[in-house]
Motif scaffolding. Structure first.
Motif, short mmCIF file in Angstrom:
data_model
loop_
_atom_site.label_atom_id
_atom_site.label_comp_id
_atom_site.label_asym_id
_atom_site.label_seq_id
_atom_site.Cartn_x
_atom_site.Cartn_y
_atom_site.Cartn_z
N GLY A 1 28.19 36.91 41.04
CA GLY A 1 29.25 37.89 40.82
C GLY A 1 29.55 38.06 39.34
O GLY A 1 29.73 39.17 38.85
N TYR A 2 29.62 36.94 38.63
CA TYR A 2 29.83 36.99 37.18
C TYR A 2 28.72 37.77 36.50
O TYR A 2 28.96 38.62 35.63
CB TYR A 2 29.85 35.58 36.56
CG TYR A 2 30.98 34.67 36.97
CD1 TYR A 2 32.12 35.12 37.62
CD2 TYR A 2 30.91 33.31 36.68
CE1 TYR A 2 33.14 34.26 37.97
CE2 TYR A 2 31.92 32.44 37.02
CZ TYR A 2 33.05 32.91 37.67
OH TYR A 2 34.04 32.05 38.00
N GLU B 1 24.85 37.60 49.70
CA GLU B 1 24.29 37.04 48.46
C GLU B 1 25.31 36.23 47.69
O GLU B 1 24.98 35.18 47.13
CB GLU B 1 23.73 38.16 47.58
CG GLU B 1 22.48 38.79 48.14
CD GLU B 1 22.01 39.97 47.32
OE1 GLU B 1 20.80 40.02 47.05
OE2 GLU B 1 22.83 40.85 46.97
N PHE B 2 26.55 36.68 47.63
CA PHE B 2 27.53 35.90 46.87
C PHE B 2 28.28 34.90 47.74
O PHE B 2 29.06 34.10 47.25
CB PHE B 2 28.48 36.77 46.03
CG PHE B 2 29.39 37.72 46.76
CD1 PHE B 2 30.54 37.27 47.39
CD2 PHE B 2 29.13 39.08 46.75
CE1 PHE B 2 31.39 38.16 48.03
CE2 PHE B 2 29.97 39.97 47.37
CZ PHE B 2 31.11 39.51 48.02
N LEU C 1 34.24 36.37 42.82
CA LEU C 1 34.64 36.12 41.44
C LEU C 1 35.17 34.71 41.16
O LEU C 1 35.51 34.40 40.03
CB LEU C 1 35.68 37.16 41.01
CG LEU C 1 35.18 38.60 41.06
CD1 LEU C 1 36.29 39.57 40.69
CD2 LEU C 1 33.96 38.79 40.19
N SER C 2 35.24 33.87 42.19
CA SER C 2 35.74 32.52 41.97
C SER C 2 34.64 31.64 41.39
O SER C 2 33.47 32.00 41.38
CB SER C 2 36.22 31.92 43.30
OG SER C 2 35.13 31.73 44.17
N ASP C 3 35.04 30.49 40.91
CA ASP C 3 34.05 29.53 40.43
C ASP C 3 33.21 29.10 41.63
O ASP C 3 33.73 28.90 42.73
CB ASP C 3 34.75 28.32 39.81
CG ASP C 3 33.76 27.43 39.09
OD1 ASP C 3 33.11 26.61 39.78
OD2 ASP C 3 33.63 27.56 37.86
N PRO C 4 31.91 28.95 41.45
CA PRO C 4 31.03 28.56 42.56
C PRO C 4 31.42 27.25 43.26
O PRO C 4 31.04 27.03 44.41
CB PRO C 4 29.65 28.45 41.91
CG PRO C 4 29.72 29.39 40.75
CD PRO C 4 31.14 29.29 40.25
N LEU D 1 28.81 41.53 36.86
CA LEU D 1 29.86 42.17 36.05
C LEU D 1 29.73 41.84 34.57
O LEU D 1 30.59 42.22 33.78
CB LEU D 1 31.23 41.73 36.55
CG LEU D 1 31.56 42.16 37.97
CD1 LEU D 1 32.84 41.51 38.46
CD2 LEU D 1 31.66 43.67 38.07
N ASN D 2 28.67 41.10 34.21
CA ASN D 2 28.48 40.68 32.83
C ASN D 2 29.71 39.95 32.31
O ASN D 2 30.21 40.20 31.21
CB ASN D 2 28.12 41.87 31.93
CG ASN D 2 27.46 41.43 30.65
OD1 ASN D 2 26.85 40.36 30.59
ND2 ASN D 2 27.58 42.25 29.61
N PHE D 3 30.20 39.02 33.14
CA PHE D 3 31.41 38.25 32.85
C PHE D 3 31.05 36.85 32.42
O PHE D 3 30.22 36.19 33.04
CB PHE D 3 32.29 38.20 34.11
CG PHE D 3 33.51 37.33 33.97
CD1 PHE D 3 34.60 37.76 33.23
CD2 PHE D 3 33.57 36.08 34.59
CE1 PHE D 3 35.73 36.96 33.11
CE2 PHE D 3 34.69 35.29 34.47
CZ PHE D 3 35.77 35.72 33.73
N GLN D 4 31.66 36.39 31.36
CA GLN D 4 31.47 35.02 30.88
C GLN D 4 32.68 34.21 31.34
O GLN D 4 33.79 34.46 30.90
CB GLN D 4 31.35 34.99 29.35
CG GLN D 4 31.17 33.61 28.77
CD GLN D 4 29.88 32.94 29.23
OE1 GLN D 4 28.83 33.57 29.27
NE2 GLN D 4 29.96 31.68 29.57
#
Length: 160
Positions: free
Chosen positions: A137-138, A49-50, A124-127, A141-144
């Protein structure tokens, strides 16, 4: 087509297909191992998925990618396949048991650790780098993500 030409052409085609299979086998192994290392859970996306494999493959083509890492990962996949030739046909539980067994020796542990490293990078890298599709992924993890976001890979400008 003459018989001789047909035989020569067939032999060349067979050789090409065998080489292609050898080239893709490590990537198939890596993708399946990624799925065991990064399974889908209630909160987290799976490696497929990621886009873990896509991320690793795309970035391994960049000149800045550590070529010794790539060689190690691909050779490790071939060694893994030699030791566990039925892995691709195994059940999910059997695959988990095989990965657990592989982690018990230093070579296997090191190979798995490198896969985990690149899997986390992919998640976790930029797409723009080929992983973290739709920032999945962001979101998990509720990551901005910070701004500004990269507009080109590795600082490439105008196709350079």
């Amino acid at each position: 087509m003459k018989r001789r030409d047909f035989l020569v052409t067939s032999a060349l085609l067979a050789t090409t297909l065998l080489n292609a299979k050898e080239d893709t086998l490590p990537w198939i192994i890596i993708e399946e191992v990624f799925e065991v290392l990064f399974p889908k859970t209630n909160n987290m996306p799976s490696s497929k998925e990621f886009g873990a494999l896509n991320y690793l493959y795309q970035n391994s083509k960049e000149k800045s990618f550590d070529k010794s890492d790539l060689e190690y990962l691909l050779q490790g996949a071939l060694d893994f396949n030699s030791s566990f030739p039925l892995f691709l046909k195994a059940s999910k539980k059997q695959k988990e048991e095989i990965i657990q067994e592989v982690s018990l020796n230093s070579y296997g542990e090191s190979w798995l650790s490198l896969l985990i490293y690149y899997g986390i990078e992919a998640m976790l890298s930029d797409p723009i780098y080929g992983g973290n599709k739709n920032e999945i992924g962001y979101k998990a993890l509720n990551f901005q993500a910070g701004n500004p976001k990269p507009k080109v890979k590795y600082g490439k400008i105008n196709g350079l």
